[in-house]
Scaffold this active site. Structure first.
Site, mmCIF file in Angstrom:
data_model
loop_
_atom_site.group_PDB
_atom_site.id
_atom_site.type_symbol
_atom_site.label_atom_id
_atom_site.label_comp_id
_atom_site.label_asym_id
_atom_site.label_seq_id
_atom_site.Cartn_x
_atom_site.Cartn_y
_atom_site.Cartn_z
ATOM 1 N N HIS A 136 -25.525 -11.785 -8.283
ATOM 2 C CA HIS A 136 -26.431 -12.023 -9.212
ATOM 3 C C HIS A 136 -26.425 -10.987 -10.480
ATOM 4 C CE1 HIS A 136 -29.565 -8.951 -7.917
ATOM 5 N NE2 HIS A 136 -28.848 -9.293 -6.807
ATOM 6 N N HIS A 145 -10.028 -8.520 -13.159
ATOM 7 C CA HIS A 145 -9.245 -9.532 -11.965
ATOM 8 C C HIS A 145 -9.989 -8.992 -10.668
ATOM 9 C CE1 HIS A 145 -5.386 -10.732 -9.670
ATOM 10 N NE2 HIS A 145 -6.673 -11.432 -9.108
HETATM 11 C C1 LIG Z 1 -4.746 1.438 -4.450
HETATM 12 C C2 LIG Z 1 -3.311 0.852 -4.590
HETATM 13 C C3 LIG Z 1 -3.256 0.227 -6.071
HETATM 14 C C4 LIG Z 1 -2.374 2.296 -4.680
HETATM 15 O O1 LIG Z 1 -1.130 1.889 -4.805
HETATM 16 P P1 LIG Z 1 -0.095 3.077 -5.426
HETATM 17 O O2 LIG Z 1 -0.715 3.639 -6.502
HETATM 18 O O3 LIG Z 1 1.213 2.515 -5.242
HETATM 19 O O4 LIG Z 1 -0.424 4.187 -4.123
HETATM 20 P P2 LIG Z 1 0.545 4.516 -2.946
HETATM 21 O O5 LIG Z 1 0.742 3.252 -2.120
HETATM 22 O O6 LIG Z 1 1.407 5.489 -3.409
HETATM 23 O O7 LIG Z 1 -0.518 5.337 -1.966
HETATM 24 C C5 LIG Z 1 -0.991 6.520 -2.301
HETATM 25 C C6 LIG Z 1 -1.920 7.136 -1.144
HETATM 26 O O8 LIG Z 1 -3.235 6.450 -1.042
HETATM 27 C C7 LIG Z 1 -3.208 5.570 0.221
HETATM 28 N N1 LIG Z 1 -3.791 4.346 -0.054
HETATM 29 C C8 LIG Z 1 -3.079 3.318 -1.000
HETATM 30 N N2 LIG Z 1 -3.778 2.121 -1.003
HETATM 31 C C9 LIG Z 1 -4.876 2.297 -0.198
HETATM 32 C C10 LIG Z 1 -5.813 1.602 0.237
HETATM 33 N N3 LIG Z 1 -6.072 0.139 -0.400
HETATM 34 N N4 LIG Z 1 -6.918 2.034 1.141
HETATM 35 C C11 LIG Z 1 -6.618 3.385 1.624
HETATM 36 N N5 LIG Z 1 -5.669 4.095 1.271
HETATM 37 C C12 LIG Z 1 -4.866 3.438 0.553
HETATM 38 C C13 LIG Z 1 -1.738 5.779 0.610
HETATM 39 O O9 LIG Z 1 -2.056 5.767 2.083
HETATM 40 C C14 LIG Z 1 -1.339 7.072 0.135
HETATM 41 O O10 LIG Z 1 -1.933 8.025 0.929
HETATM 42 P P3 LIG Z 1 -0.789 9.117 1.548
HETATM 43 O O11 LIG Z 1 -0.618 9.937 0.079
HETATM 44 O O12 LIG Z 1 -1.853 10.076 2.315
HETATM 45 O O13 LIG Z 1 0.354 8.702 2.033
HETATM 46 C C15 LIG Z 1 -2.853 -0.095 -3.565
HETATM 47 O O14 LIG Z 1 -2.351 0.677 -2.508
HETATM 48 C C16 LIG Z 1 -3.802 -1.243 -3.371
HETATM 49 O O15 LIG Z 1 -4.512 -1.187 -2.422
HETATM 50 N N6 LIG Z 1 -3.336 -2.302 -3.914
HETATM 51 C C17 LIG Z 1 -4.315 -3.513 -3.882
HETATM 52 C C18 LIG Z 1 -3.243 -4.724 -3.642
HETATM 53 C C19 LIG Z 1 -4.013 -6.097 -3.838
HETATM 54 O O16 LIG Z 1 -5.331 -5.937 -3.548
HETATM 55 N N7 LIG Z 1 -3.474 -7.017 -3.944
HETATM 56 C C20 LIG Z 1 -3.971 -8.343 -4.338
HETATM 57 C C21 LIG Z 1 -2.816 -9.173 -5.331
HETATM 58 S S1 LIG Z 1 -3.958 -10.677 -5.768
#
Ligand SMILES: CC(C)(COP(=O)(O)OP(=O)(O)OC[C@H]1O[C@@H](n2cnc3c(N)ncnc32)[C@H](O)[C@@H]1OP(=O)(O)O)[C@@H](O)C(=O)NCCC(=O)NCCS
Length: 206
Positions: A136, A145
């Site tokens: 709400h 998104h």
């Molecule tokens: C948050 C996010 C955007 C970051 O992506 P990124 O910038 O490429 O980051 P990286 O993969 O390089 O990770 C960087 C650090 O953050 C951590 N990290 C990344 N995503 C995380 C998450 N969701 N939760 C906890 N830690 C996360 C990684 O483990 C890494 O830690 P480290 O440096 O200790 O190894 C991505 O991991 C994510 O969660 N994307 C969501 C995907 C999604 O929802 N898809 C649906 C599509 S409809």
């Protein structure tokens, strides 16, 4: 015969097309995609031309949906198509539930299993993805998104183009700034400033 044009033939585009089929208002569906030469013939629907021709070709269809994941590009198309007089419906899957008091901006899509509660306001071109919930009084600006399975408690404000990753949860009353990214599975308890990426439980900047 009523026709729907979908811009963007990605996986998201396919879900948009099947949502449109479930709604049942259009007899034909076609796509535009920059990669149309490769994609045409590979989907259940024709991919007829490049999205570069969107404004001209859209006039030949009864309605247009923009199925491009990138918020800025999606919004640019929506604004140009609106200025050209195209019909930009809200796509609401019949298996989603949306409150009568919610207000959904043009070009927004709400997929199967999603729930949108009382007095929610969605801007233009918002995506509320599969089984996400927006409770709400939330206000989501243009191009936001909410990814599959994300849950927003009540009274949350989300800035333009923010991307709330799969399965995240956001505490009531929190403000997420413009262009914020929330990582998959994050638990957001505090406000997040413009442009930041947060992840984890509790969510912190990464
Ligand atoms: C948050 C996010 C955007 C970051 O992506 P990124 O910038 O490429 O980051 P990286 O993969 O390089 O990770 C960087 C650090 O953050 C951590 N990290 C990344 N995503 C995380 C998450 N969701 N939760 C906890 N830690 C996360 C990684 O483990 C890494 O830690 P480290 O440096 O200790 O190894 C991505 O991991 C994510 O969660 N994307 C969501 C995907 C999604 O929802 N898809 C649906 C599509 S409809």
């Amino acid at each position: 015969m009523s026709s729907l044009l979908i811009i963007g033939a990605s996986g998201h585009g396919k879900v948009v097309a099947e949502t449109a089929e479930a709604i049942g208002s259009w007899e034909t569906i076609a796509f535009l995609d920059d990669d149309f030469a490769t994609l045409n013939g590979k989907l259940r629907w024709p991919v007829v031309a490049s999205s570069k021709d969107a404004i001209t070709l859209s006039r030949q269809y009864d309605a247009v949906v923009v199925a491009i994941g990138h918020a800025e590009i999606r919004l640019r198309f929506i604004n140009e198509l609106a200025a050209a007089g195209c019909v930009l419906p809200v796509l609401l899957h019949p298996a989603a539930w949306v409150s009568m008091s919610a207000n959904l901006g043009v070009g927004s899509v709400v997929f199967a299993g999603a729930v949108i509660q009382a007095d929610v306001r969605l801007g233009r071109a918002v995506i509320v993805n599969t089984s996400a919930s927006v409770d709400h009084d939330c206000q989501l600006a243009d191009g936001v998104h909410v990814c599959p399975g994300a849950h927003l408690a009540g009274n949350i404000v989300v800035g333009e183009g923010a991307w709330l990753g799969i399965g995240c949860v956001v505490k009531q009353g929190v403000c997420l700034g413009k262009g914020v990214t929330v990582g998959a599975g994050a638990v957001v308890l505090k406000n997040v400033t413009d442009g930041l990426t947060v992840a984890g439980c509790p969510a912190r900047a990464i």
